[in-house]
Design an enzyme around this catalytic site. Structure first.
Site, PDB file in Angstrom:
ATOM      1  N   SER A   1      46.813  28.435  29.487  1.00  0.00           N
ATOM      2  CA  SER A   1      46.370  28.376  30.931  1.00  0.00           C
ATOM      3  C   SER A   1      46.214  26.935  31.453  1.00  0.00           C
ATOM      4  O   SER A   1      47.285  26.468  31.305  1.00  0.00           O
ATOM      5  CB  SER A   1      44.745  29.213  30.977  1.00  0.00           C
ATOM      6  OG  SER A   1      44.394  29.136  32.271  1.00  0.00           O
ATOM      7  N   HIS A   2      44.929  26.800  31.734  1.00  0.00           N
ATOM      8  CA  HIS A   2      45.091  25.237  32.329  1.00  0.00           C
ATOM      9  C   HIS A   2      44.823  24.163  31.192  1.00  0.00           C
ATOM     10  O   HIS A   2      44.528  22.964  31.420  1.00  0.00           O
ATOM     11  CB  HIS A   2      43.479  25.166  33.018  1.00  0.00           C
ATOM     12  CG  HIS A   2      42.375  25.860  32.352  1.00  0.00           C
ATOM     13  ND1 HIS A   2      42.311  27.156  31.960  1.00  0.00           N
ATOM     14  CD2 HIS A   2      41.412  25.306  31.540  1.00  0.00           C
ATOM     15  CE1 HIS A   2      41.403  27.412  31.210  1.00  0.00           C
ATOM     16  NE2 HIS A   2      40.480  26.099  30.886  1.00  0.00           N
TER      17      HIS A   2
ATOM     18  N   ASP B   1      46.970  26.791  38.537  1.00  0.00           N
ATOM     19  CA  ASP B   1      46.836  26.354  36.993  1.00  0.00           C
ATOM     20  C   ASP B   1      48.104  26.457  36.137  1.00  0.00           C
ATOM     21  O   ASP B   1      49.246  26.927  36.820  1.00  0.00           O
ATOM     22  CB  ASP B   1      45.765  26.611  36.316  1.00  0.00           C
ATOM     23  CG  ASP B   1      46.025  28.143  35.674  1.00  0.00           C
ATOM     24  OD1 ASP B   1      46.680  29.009  36.458  1.00  0.00           O
ATOM     25  OD2 ASP B   1      45.316  28.611  34.642  1.00  0.00           O
TER      26      ASP B   1
ATOM     27  N   ASP C   1      49.654  28.402  34.001  1.00  0.00           N
ATOM     28  CA  ASP C   1      50.087  29.907  33.947  1.00  0.00           C
ATOM     29  C   ASP C   1      49.869  30.490  35.274  1.00  0.00           C
ATOM     30  O   ASP C   1      50.445  31.585  35.494  1.00  0.00           O
ATOM     31  CB  ASP C   1      49.497  30.818  32.899  1.00  0.00           C
ATOM     32  CG  ASP C   1      47.978  30.984  32.997  1.00  0.00           C
ATOM     33  OD1 ASP C   1      47.302  30.168  33.734  1.00  0.00           O
ATOM     34  OD2 ASP C   1      47.627  32.052  32.586  1.00  0.00           O
TER      35      ASP C   1
ATOM     36  N   ASP D   1      47.518  31.886  37.188  1.00  0.00           N
ATOM     37  CA  ASP D   1      46.493  32.653  37.480  1.00  0.00           C
ATOM     38  C   ASP D   1      45.159  32.161  38.328  1.00  0.00           C
ATOM     39  O   ASP D   1      44.342  32.770  38.859  1.00  0.00           O
ATOM     40  CB  ASP D   1      45.977  33.572  36.458  1.00  0.00           C
ATOM     41  CG  ASP D   1      45.590  32.608  35.293  1.00  0.00           C
ATOM     42  OD1 ASP D   1      45.346  31.394  35.332  1.00  0.00           O
ATOM     43  OD2 ASP D   1      45.202  33.371  34.329  1.00  0.00           O
ATOM     44  N   ARG D   2      44.868  30.782  38.298  1.00  0.00           N
ATOM     45  CA  ARG D   2      43.861  30.133  38.988  1.00  0.00           C
ATOM     46  C   ARG D   2      44.321  29.754  40.259  1.00  0.00           C
ATOM     47  O   ARG D   2      45.315  29.338  40.428  1.00  0.00           O
ATOM     48  CB  ARG D   2      43.219  29.180  38.004  1.00  0.00           C
ATOM     49  CG  ARG D   2      42.642  29.537  36.851  1.00  0.00           C
ATOM     50  CD  ARG D   2      42.077  28.578  36.096  1.00  0.00           C
ATOM     51  NE  ARG D   2      41.237  28.720  34.941  1.00  0.00           N
ATOM     52  CZ  ARG D   2      40.383  28.334  34.239  1.00  0.00           C
ATOM     53  NH1 ARG D   2      39.784  27.128  34.809  1.00  0.00           N
ATOM     54  NH2 ARG D   2      39.851  29.051  33.223  1.00  0.00           N
TER      55      ARG D   2
ATOM     56  N   GLU E   1      36.259  35.186  39.580  1.00  0.00           N
ATOM     57  CA  GLU E   1      35.150  34.304  38.717  1.00  0.00           C
ATOM     58  C   GLU E   1      35.113  32.858  39.405  1.00  0.00           C
ATOM     59  O   GLU E   1      35.980  32.557  40.090  1.00  0.00           O
ATOM     60  CB  GLU E   1      35.851  34.268  37.591  1.00  0.00           C
ATOM     61  CG  GLU E   1      36.033  35.451  36.468  1.00  0.00           C
ATOM     62  CD  GLU E   1      36.606  35.276  35.201  1.00  0.00           C
ATOM     63  OE1 GLU E   1      35.627  35.210  34.296  1.00  0.00           O
ATOM     64  OE2 GLU E   1      37.670  34.855  34.724  1.00  0.00           O
TER      65      GLU E   1
ATOM     66  N   LYS F   1      44.060  37.620  37.280  1.00  0.00           N
ATOM     67  CA  LYS F   1      43.706  37.082  38.370  1.00  0.00           C
ATOM     68  C   LYS F   1      45.174  36.188  38.919  1.00  0.00           C
ATOM     69  O   LYS F   1      46.150  36.012  38.033  1.00  0.00           O
ATOM     70  CB  LYS F   1      42.761  35.850  38.121  1.00  0.00           C
ATOM     71  CG  LYS F   1      43.076  34.902  36.989  1.00  0.00           C
ATOM     72  CD  LYS F   1      41.670  34.193  36.846  1.00  0.00           C
ATOM     73  CE  LYS F   1      41.824  33.197  35.433  1.00  0.00           C
ATOM     74  NZ  LYS F   1      41.148  33.408  34.426  1.00  0.00           N
TER      75      LYS F   1
HETATM   76  C1  G1P Z   1      37.209  30.354  30.994  1.00  0.00           C
HETATM   77  C2  G1P Z   1      36.594  30.687  32.191  1.00  0.00           C
HETATM   78  C3  G1P Z   1      36.579  32.157  32.451  1.00  0.00           C
HETATM   79  C4  G1P Z   1      37.995  32.540  32.431  1.00  0.00           C
HETATM   80  C5  G1P Z   1      38.795  32.111  31.357  1.00  0.00           C
HETATM   81  C6  G1P Z   1      40.256  32.127  31.246  1.00  0.00           C
HETATM   82  O1  G1P Z   1      36.508  31.009  29.910  1.00  0.00           O
HETATM   83  O2  G1P Z   1      35.060  30.177  32.249  1.00  0.00           O
HETATM   84  O3  G1P Z   1      35.983  32.432  33.600  1.00  0.00           O
HETATM   85  O4  G1P Z   1      38.311  34.051  32.445  1.00  0.00           O
HETATM   86  O5  G1P Z   1      38.631  30.514  30.929  1.00  0.00           O
HETATM   87  O6  G1P Z   1      40.869  31.651  32.203  1.00  0.00           O
HETATM   88  P1  G1P Z   1      35.422  30.234  29.181  1.00  0.00           P
HETATM   89  O7  G1P Z   1      36.103  28.732  28.561  1.00  0.00           O
HETATM   90  O8  G1P Z   1      34.089  29.914  29.759  1.00  0.00           O
HETATM   91  O9  G1P Z   1      34.996  31.155  27.652  1.00  0.00           O
HETATM   92 ZN    ZN Z   2      45.127  30.384  33.768  1.00  0.00          ZN
END
Ligand code: G1P
Ligand code: ZN
Length: 544
Positions: free
Chosen positions: A113-114, A278, A280, A282-283, A364, A377
């Site tokens: 992800s990010h 981000d 991948d 999705d954000r 979220e 997302k």
């Molecule tokens: C974090 C975000 C959560 C999201 C997840 C995946 O998880 O807070 O809302 O779904 O990344 O993108 P966390 O690190 O808080 O468990």
């Molecule tokens: Zn992501």
């Protein structure tokens, strides 16, 4: 085709977190690490044998190599067809779209992800089920259990698949189909949004926007859709070349990391609209001229305005938000006579509600918004939703949000992250809070009186499954809240997240500065949890 059974030994750390298994690249590169996890997916997901699976990732360092390994494992495990994005690329929402469109038996998405990418940074893998969504806990648990006992994996000896060549290549009995990673997703967006209207907005000469792909996976998607199909001027998409290390940046669309578009939307020469996505895809982050839309507000605005958007014009069936997300969406649901579900953090908890059509929109606070069009997302979807809304309402982002607050009140919102703190200290802090919960209701902190205090547990209204210990909620009379939880996605130590929300119904106070409004809650939150004493941190690492 020669299938080899390779003897292996279990690893004890392959438990998927909030969104799949995430570790440093070096861990995944270690002998048998990736292979064990993937074999555990095949061992527990019987449908994949003789079935179809989607495969793709966010293009980060090690993506291509991992894709080749997974294809060879898939062939050895009797998968009939693997649909893989060209270059090994599929944004997370596009992967969900492909799984659903081609009715595959699920898919594997490679992403952290990010989190930053590169040889010394993060990598990740997750399994999505046939509905296109992240595997529910029952499935991730089964995979994890399998990783603890695995003794061998099956792999074919073969040369690499040409991931850049569109079309079908054969690996023994398994067909590997390399597809255009953007086409199916773009087609879906066309069905949901009024492309003609957005095109007119771009053509009006009165609207300037930028989309920051942060050198991550959405570059090709945004270029094709925003500049190509919708006709925004070339250069609208910035940082649009995907890079294995995201250009050394942190591909997280928030005020701290997407600085370039924050600057472009600030000051007297500010542009009208900017957004980012981000690693991948999705954000999303949405910015107007000198105006930041909190993700919680974005969800609420979308819910209140969905009927104005082509794909949602007959209305929405309900809304859901993760527990720490502000209650702005609840107020819209209330006004529309709809249900608003409060789920634990993580997109997987929305899957059942979407499948059962109990909700149409969900989101979220962590810059994630989405709808029933896929089961992830979706960053670019959120951007197109906003563009469509701006085109229809012919108002600025700020006008739309301020108008929303006038109607529903404003939920001021801030999140404090304390990253890489000592794990035992973080767990001790949560334990200490838990021990105080029962005594809190009725206590007074400044102007705030505790209404309830609990450790959030969720019973899925569709399958009845129960998820406990999902974060500590302290609710005050008047609708303000403090939430504490530990991150489930970090790869170093523990990350403590403190979520603060202050509800303000009075329109005269909606122009106040967020930091000022939150100050008393920040003080209560840090003192109550003894954050400095227990973690040694006087300040958070990131404030969003
Ligand atoms: C974090 C975000 C959560 C999201 C997840 C995946 O998880 O807070 O809302 O779904 O990344 O993108 P966390 O690190 O808080 O468990
Ligand atoms: Zn992501």
């Amino acid at each position: 085709m020669e299938i080899s059974s390779i003897t292996s030994h279990p690893f004890d750390d392959q438990k998927p977190g909030t969104s799949g298994l995430r570790k440093k690249v070096k861990v995944f590169q270690g002998p048998n690490y990736l292979e064990n996890f993937v074999q555990s997916i095949f061992d527990t997901q019987a449908d994949l044998k003789g079935g179809v699976m989607a495969l793709g990732g966010d293009g980060r360092f090690y993506n291509r190599q991992a894709i080749q390994i997974i294809i060879r494992l898939a062939a050895a495990n009797g998968v009939a067809r693997v649909i893989v994005g060209q270059g090994g690329i599929l944004s997370t929402p596009a992967a969900s779209c492909v799984i659903r469109k081609y009715k595959t038996n699920g898919g594997i998405i490679l992403s952290a992800s990010h989190n930053p990418g590169g040889p010394d940074e993060d990598f990740g893998i997750k399994f999505n089920t046939a509905n296109g969504g992240p595997a529910p806990e029952g499935v991730t648990e089964a995979i994890f259990e399998r990783t603890k006992t695995i003794s061998e994996y099956r792999i074919v000896e073969a040369t690499d698949i040409d991931l850049d060549q569109l079309g079908i290549q054969q690996l023994g009995d398994t067909s590997i189909e390399v597809i255009d990673p953007v086409a199916d997703y773009a087609e879906l967006m066309k069905q949901l949004f009024d492309f003609e209207r957005i095109h007119q907005l771009f053509n009006s000469g009165l609207f300037q926007m930028r989309f920051d792909a942060m050198h991550a996976v959405t570059g090709p998607y945004a270029k094709r859709i925003i500049e190509g199909i919708l006709g925004a001027e070339p250069g609208t998409v910035i940082n649009g070349e995907p890079k294995e290390d995201f250009g050394g940046g942190h591909p997280d669309p928030n005020l701290a990391h997407a600085k370039e578009i924050v600057k472009l939307t600030s000051g007297i020469n500010a542009i009208d609209f900017a957004a980012a996505s981000d690693g991948d895809g999705d954000r999303n982050m949405i910015l107007g001229r000198n105006f930041f839309v909190t993700p919680s507000d974005s969800l609420a605005v979308m819910a209140a305005n969905a009927h104005l958007i082509k794909g949602y014009k007959s209305g929405i069936s309900g809304v859901a938000r993760s527990m720490p997300t502000s209650q702005a969406a609840d107020r819209v649901a209330d006004a529309l006579g709809l249900e608003c579900y409060e789920t634990p953090t993580g997109w997987k908890f929305f899957g059942n509600l979407l499948d059962a059509r109990k909700i149409t929109l969900c989101g979220e606070e962590s810059f994630g918004t989405g709808s029933d069009h896929v089961r992830e997302k979706d960053g670019l979807w959120a951007v197109l939703f906003w563009l469509n809304l701006l085109a229809v309402r012919q108002e600025s982002v700020e006008q739309i949000v301020r108008d929303h607050w006038r109607k529903f009140g404003r939920n001021f919102y801030t999140r404090y992250d304390y990253e890489a703190v000592d794990k035992a200290a973080a767990e001790g802090l949560m334990e200490h809070l838990r021990s105080r919960l029962s005594a809190l209701p009725g206590s007074q902190f400044g102007n705030y009186t505790v209404d309830y205090a609990d450790d959030f547990a969720y019973t899925d209204p569709v399958d009845g499954s129960i998820s406990k210990n999902q974060g500590i909620r302290i609710g005050f009379s008047g609708g303000s809240r403090i939430v504490y939880r530990l991150s489930g996605t970090g790869t170093v130590g523990a990350t403590l997240r403190v979520y603060l929300e202050a509800y303000e119904p009075d329109p005269d106070k909606h122009t106040l500065e967020t930091a000022k409004v939150m100050q008393p809650l920040v003080q209560i939150a840090t003192e109550l949890a003894e954050i400095e004493a227990r973690t040694g941190r006087s300040e958070p690492t990131v404030i969003t």
